[in-house]
Design an enzyme around this catalytic site. Structure first.
Site, short mmCIF file in Angstrom:
data_model
loop_
_atom_site.label_atom_id
_atom_site.label_comp_id
_atom_site.label_asym_id
_atom_site.label_seq_id
_atom_site.Cartn_x
_atom_site.Cartn_y
_atom_site.Cartn_z
N GLU A 1 -1.41 -4.47 5.61
CA GLU A 1 -1.45 -5.08 6.94
C GLU A 1 -0.18 -5.93 7.15
O GLU A 1 0.52 -6.25 6.18
CB GLU A 1 -2.69 -5.97 7.04
N ASN B 1 -1.22 -1.60 14.46
CA ASN B 1 -0.56 -2.89 14.23
C ASN B 1 0.60 -2.77 13.24
O ASN B 1 1.10 -3.77 12.73
CB ASN B 1 -1.57 -3.93 13.74
N ASP C 1 -5.95 4.90 -0.09
CA ASP C 1 -6.72 3.66 0.05
C ASP C 1 -8.21 3.99 0.04
O ASP C 1 -8.60 5.16 0.09
CB ASP C 1 -6.32 2.89 1.32
N HIS D 1 0.48 -1.23 10.32
CA HIS D 1 0.12 -1.13 8.89
C HIS D 1 0.37 0.29 8.38
O HIS D 1 0.39 1.26 9.13
CB HIS D 1 -1.30 -1.61 8.61
#
Ligand code: PGA
Length: 245
Positions: A148, A141, A83, A143
């Site tokens: 996400e 979270n 990413d 991800h």
């Protein structure tokens, strides 16, 4: 300690996920480094997918030490980015971070930079035969890369907006000097095409999400659960991260 985790009853999983729990940071880094070395011994020109973040730092330090000592050679391998921030000043780019932390010290010269042209990125990755090993961190979270919560299992490489939580975690990483809002990320489907996946998990702050990724139903509410659908995933976790297992 190594043990296999059975899929939850009623939840589809082809996976045969392995978890290695280590007792110290040195052992954690050594276990992950050995996994990588094993892939490169079998295929020196393999493409490896490299994540940024705090989690891999002890691994990257160990790899630099081994490369300098001549006991680890990744110089024939190829590197793919997982990413990248969109519109980041160069000094905060993941590309620059990885070049300094990993590729330059390890002598890796062939790098596939991820850009907003996700189709072209994936086209080149396919000509390389895909990632033989994809290294991953685990977001607090749930991800994976910047997929996400809400990201689909069939998502491909694309631009995404970061959640406030992820933006804040990234801003903290940069000491508040840079707060990303958008990123490009390999999609979940792209990541799941890697031949093997090594999920790196470290620290008490990840204990809850590691338990959730193994126990919750597989679905986009926690993209990390999709890893359970892959047939060759190894998790290297320290004792703090494995505390709730
Ligand atoms: P971290 O990030 O390694 O900095 O905890 C992991 C992630 O968000 O993927």
């Amino acid at each position: 300690m190594s043990f296999a985790v059975s899929p939850q009853p009623g939840h589809a999983s082809r996976g045969n996920l392995r978890i290695q729990v280590t007792q110290s940071q040195d052992q954690w880094a050594a276990a992950a480094a050995e996994h990588l070395a094993c892939v490169l011994r079998a295929k020196p020109e393999a493409c490896i997918g490299w994540p940024t973040g705090s989690t891999p730092l002890p691994l990257y330090a160990a790899l630099r030490r081994r490369a300098a000592a001549g006991t680890f050679d990744a110089s024939g391998s190829r590197a793919a980015m997982l990413d990248e921030y969109v519109n980041a000043p160069e000094e905060f780019s993941s590309y620059r971070w990885l070049r300094r932390q990993v590729w330059a010290p390890l002598g890796i010269a062939t790098v596939l930079r991820i850009t907003e042209d996700g189709e072209e990125f994936e086209r080149v990755l396919r000509t390389w035969g895909g990632c033989a090993l994809q290294l991953l961190g685990l977001g607090a979270n749930g991800h994976i890369a910047f997929n996400e919560p809400g990201a689909a299992v069939d998502s491909r490489t694309r631009a995404v907006k970061l959640t406030a939580e992820t933006a804040a975690a990234n801003a903290a990483y940069w000491g508040g000097r840079f707060t990303p809002a958008e990123a490009v990320t390999m999609g979940m489907a792209t990541i799941l095409e890697a031949s093997a996946i090594l999920l790196l998990v470290r620290g008490a702050a990840k204990a809850g999400v590691l338990r959730r990724m193994l126990q919750e139903p597989i679905g986009p509410q926690l993209p990390a659960t999709f890893l359970r659908e892959h047939k060759n995933v190894t998790i290297v976790a320290d004792q703090e991260a494995a505390a709730e297992l």
